[in-house]
Design a protein around this motif. Structure first.
Motif, mmCIF file in Angstrom:
data_model
loop_
_atom_site.group_PDB
_atom_site.id
_atom_site.type_symbol
_atom_site.label_atom_id
_atom_site.label_comp_id
_atom_site.label_asym_id
_atom_site.label_seq_id
_atom_site.Cartn_x
_atom_site.Cartn_y
_atom_site.Cartn_z
ATOM 1 N N UNK A 186 10.825 -8.492 -5.652
ATOM 2 C CA UNK A 186 10.757 -7.850 -7.158
ATOM 3 C C UNK A 186 10.127 -8.701 -8.034
ATOM 4 N N UNK A 187 10.067 -10.103 -7.597
ATOM 5 C CA UNK A 187 9.247 -10.987 -8.578
ATOM 6 C C UNK A 187 7.641 -11.078 -8.380
ATOM 7 N N UNK A 188 7.243 -10.200 -7.339
ATOM 8 C CA UNK A 188 5.847 -10.026 -7.301
ATOM 9 C C UNK A 188 5.371 -11.202 -6.063
ATOM 10 N N UNK A 189 6.182 -11.850 -5.480
ATOM 11 C CA UNK A 189 5.758 -12.893 -4.562
ATOM 12 C C UNK A 189 6.018 -12.031 -3.071
ATOM 13 N N UNK A 190 5.016 -12.488 -2.304
ATOM 14 C CA UNK A 190 4.803 -11.653 -1.006
ATOM 15 C C UNK A 190 5.146 -12.892 -0.095
ATOM 16 N N UNK A 191 6.333 -12.744 0.696
ATOM 17 C CA UNK A 191 6.837 -13.823 1.876
ATOM 18 C C UNK A 191 6.382 -13.233 3.182
ATOM 19 N N UNK A 192 5.656 -13.837 4.010
ATOM 20 C CA UNK A 192 4.878 -13.283 5.248
ATOM 21 C C UNK A 192 5.049 -14.552 6.309
ATOM 22 N N UNK A 193 5.064 -13.880 7.533
ATOM 23 C CA UNK A 193 4.977 -14.881 8.807
ATOM 24 C C UNK A 193 3.629 -15.548 8.845
ATOM 25 N N UNK A 194 2.413 -15.209 8.181
ATOM 26 C CA UNK A 194 1.278 -15.444 8.088
ATOM 27 C C UNK A 194 0.699 -15.443 9.443
ATOM 28 N N UNK A 195 1.006 -14.326 9.983
ATOM 29 C CA UNK A 195 0.710 -14.007 11.475
ATOM 30 C C UNK A 195 -0.609 -13.441 11.388
ATOM 31 N N UNK A 196 -1.564 -13.858 11.852
ATOM 32 C CA UNK A 196 -3.007 -13.537 12.046
ATOM 33 C C UNK A 196 -3.675 -13.253 10.441
ATOM 34 N N UNK A 197 -3.006 -14.213 9.591
ATOM 35 C CA UNK A 197 -3.867 -13.897 8.305
ATOM 36 C C UNK A 197 -3.672 -12.753 7.791
ATOM 37 N N UNK A 198 -2.641 -11.888 7.697
ATOM 38 C CA UNK A 198 -2.593 -10.485 7.416
ATOM 39 C C UNK A 198 -2.927 -10.461 5.872
ATOM 40 N N UNK A 199 -2.499 -11.175 5.003
ATOM 41 C CA UNK A 199 -2.552 -10.950 3.671
ATOM 42 C C UNK A 199 -3.875 -11.491 2.980
ATOM 43 N N UNK A 200 -4.259 -10.514 2.064
ATOM 44 C CA UNK A 200 -5.467 -11.100 1.372
ATOM 45 C C UNK A 200 -5.106 -12.321 0.293
#
Length: 576
Positions: free
Chosen positions: A124-138
């Motif tokens: 809800x704070x706007x932070x996106x937590x990821x496994x960073x697998x294959x650099x998914x996120x922009x």
């Protein structure tokens, strides 16, 4: 209609009626079995496919469960997410700890679900937590997703997983389409909203290519309750009779459907039915062939016998035909027909013999009648001279001889009363007594009630003559001849007994053998050297007139005498 045609029709009716009933039943049974196999095949195929998809979906559901499981330090991912509730910049250590935990979960589930590209948590704070697998996120910090429909829908689902169909997500670097699962996460104690778990999967998640090689399958599809399509593969446009199988997938309101072309599947499953048809054609041909040969085998002997019977006037024997010795009913027919021919031949032969005997007797009668007047006058003259000259013996002989002659040529009937036959014998005895000067004794033992019974003419006198000449040997052996008569049931027994020289066993057997031989009729009117009617001819006359079971019977002992017995049926005067 010929017998062979009738028999063939019967064979075909008996064989083909149950055959066609069985064929119809088998055809119906095969069609029902084909329909069952078709339904079973489709159900088995969609069951296998649904189990495979359910296994993939269950592995994705485990990601949500892992969010609530504690690690070795007794912390769960949801515990770390408590620090991301309030908007603002979270601490680096919080991001680091949560990311490490997510990576551990990712490595744990990588083996069970290779279709997962990665999973993220949108806080809800706007932070996106990821496994960073294959650099998914922009980018990891962008609050724009808070306004996306999928985020709001997942939040409103209150813990239920919602699906995002194959599409490109604006916050991913990879432009390829993917399938995503969104689930709202809540605190274990206060049930406070912690964020959205976003599990991104490749489009191969719903790949059913391993099943799409099956012949007859025309379309595969995965949809949800709202009708949104998550996977669709149209394999053929030639479906004429579609058959659809549908199966619900577990937990996510998804359903899997397979569409088959029923005609294509039926063609493959109808191989057994075609085999039944081929077998039926073979059996039908075999039945026709077998029925033809069976009818021919049964009717050929009957047809052959029928052809013989058509030409019965030719009297062709059948004892040389191959069916004569059969042990079945056919053999019985042939034997019966041959016996009938033999009986007819025997009857005709006897009739001919009787006609010859009758004709011969008539010839003799005619011969006698030619000189009858002259003979009567001569015998009357001799009798008159004997009376005048007081010579009674000559008178007796002339009178007896006249009576005998008159009795012999009388042809009104072959049967005469026994009394007349005895009188004929007495006339003969009277002549012979004078001739042998009373050297033998004549005795009669005949009951009075038998004198009126009818007997065949001229059967006693020749036997008495035979006893005098051969038994007594002209009165050189023995001196007594006895004639007796009695009735036993329906038979008359006449016996002539002498006390003469008798016969040896060899002579007796030879005589019996001669009696069994039939008389020879070489020429009508032919005369033997003997003036008397032979014993064999008497036996033949009796057998021909009364039947083969009647005739003469001889008993004799050397030095004691001979007994001749005549057996004939009882004939009264009325029965003649």
């Amino acid at each position: 209609m010929k017998l062979r045609t009738k028999l063939l029709a019967i064979f075909l009716t008996i064989s083909l009626l149950p055959f066609f009933i069985f064929l119809i039943f088998t055809q119906s049974y095969c069609k029902r079995m084909a329909s069952r196999q078709l339904a079973q095949f489709g159900e088995n195929m969609i069951d296998n496919a649904s189990r495979e998809l359910n296994a993939k979906l269950d592995a994705i559901q485990r990601v949500t469960e892992e969010m609530y499981l504690s690690n070795a330090e007794n912390y769960a991912v949801t515990d770390y997410l408590q620090n991301f509730i309030v908007s603002g910049e979270p601490g680096r250590s919080d991001i680091y700890d949560c990311t490490v935990e997510l990576q551990d979960i990712s490595r744990k589930l990588a083996f069970f679900s290779p279709y997962i590209n990665g999973f993220l948590i949108f806080t809800p704070s706007g932070c996106i937590l990821s496994t960073d697998n294959q650099n998914l996120l922009k980018t990891r910090d962008n609050t724009a997703f808070l306004q996306d429909d999928w985020f709001q829908n997942a939040k409103e689902a209150a813990g239920d997983t919602i699906l995002l169909g194959p599409s490109h997500k604006w916050f991913f670097r990879n432009p390829d389409e993917s399938v995503s699962f969104c689930t709202a996460l809540y605190g274990t104690l206060n049930q406070e909203f912690l964020g959205i778990l976003f599990v991104d999967c490749s489009s191969e998640l719903f790949d059913l290519s391993s099943y799409e090689t099956v012949s007859g399958l025309t379309a595969t599809k995965v949809t949800d309750n709202a009708g949104r399509i998550f996977y669709y593969n149209h394999l053929s446009d030639t479906t004429k009779q579609p058959l659809v199988f549908e199966k619900e997938l577990s937990g996510l309101n998804l359903s899997l459907s397979f569409t088959f072309d029923q005609n294509t599947l039926s063609e493959q499953l109808d191989v057994s039915l075609y085999a039944v048809y081929y077998i039926a054609v073979f059996c039908l041909f075999s039945i026709l062939l077998l029925s033809y040969f069976l009818s021919r085998m049964v009717t050929t002997p009957i047809t052959a016998l029928s052809e013989k019977m058509k030409h019965a006037d030719l009297k062709q024997n059948v004892d040389t035909m191959p069916y004569f010795n059969n042990a079945d009913e056919i053999g019985t027919l042939y034997n019966s027909y041959q016996k009938m021919l033999d009986d007819i031949n025997e009857h005709e032969k006897k009739e001919l013999e009787l006609q010859l005997i009758t004709l011969d007797a008539k010839m003799r009668s005619l011969e006698a009648q030619i000189n009858a007047h002259f003979l009567y006058n001569t015998l009357e003259a001799i009798n008159s001279i004997a009376v005048i000259n007081k010579v009674p013996d000559i008178s007796t002989m002339a009178l007896s001889l006249g009576n005998m002659f008159r009795y012999s040529i009388k042809t009104s009937n072959e049967l005469v009363p026994l009394s007349q036959e005895l009188q004929h014998v007495r006339d003969y005895i009277a002549i012979q007594s004078i001739r042998f000067n009373g050297s033998f004794t004549w005795q009669e033992q005949v009951p009075e009630e038998l004198l009126s019974l009818n007997v065949l003419k001229l059967i006693l006198q020749p036997l008495v003559e035979n006893a005098l000449y051969h038994g007594l040997n002209y009165c050189h052996y023995g001196d007594r001849i006895t004639l007796s008569a009695c009735q036993i049931d329906k038979k008359i027994c006449l016996s002539i007994q002498d006390n003469g020289q008798g016969m040896s066993e060899q002579q007796l057997n030879s005589l019996k053998k001669q009696l069994q031989e039939k008389g020879d009729f070489v020429q009508v009117g032919h005369r033997e050297n003997h003036s008397s009617i032979g014993i064999r001819n008497i036996n033949t006359r009796i057998a021909l007139y009364y039947g083969a079971e009647y005739g003469l019977h001889f008993e004799s002992q050397k030095g004691i005498g001979t007994i001749v017995t005549i057996q004939i049926p009882v004939y009264t005067e009325r029965s003649v």
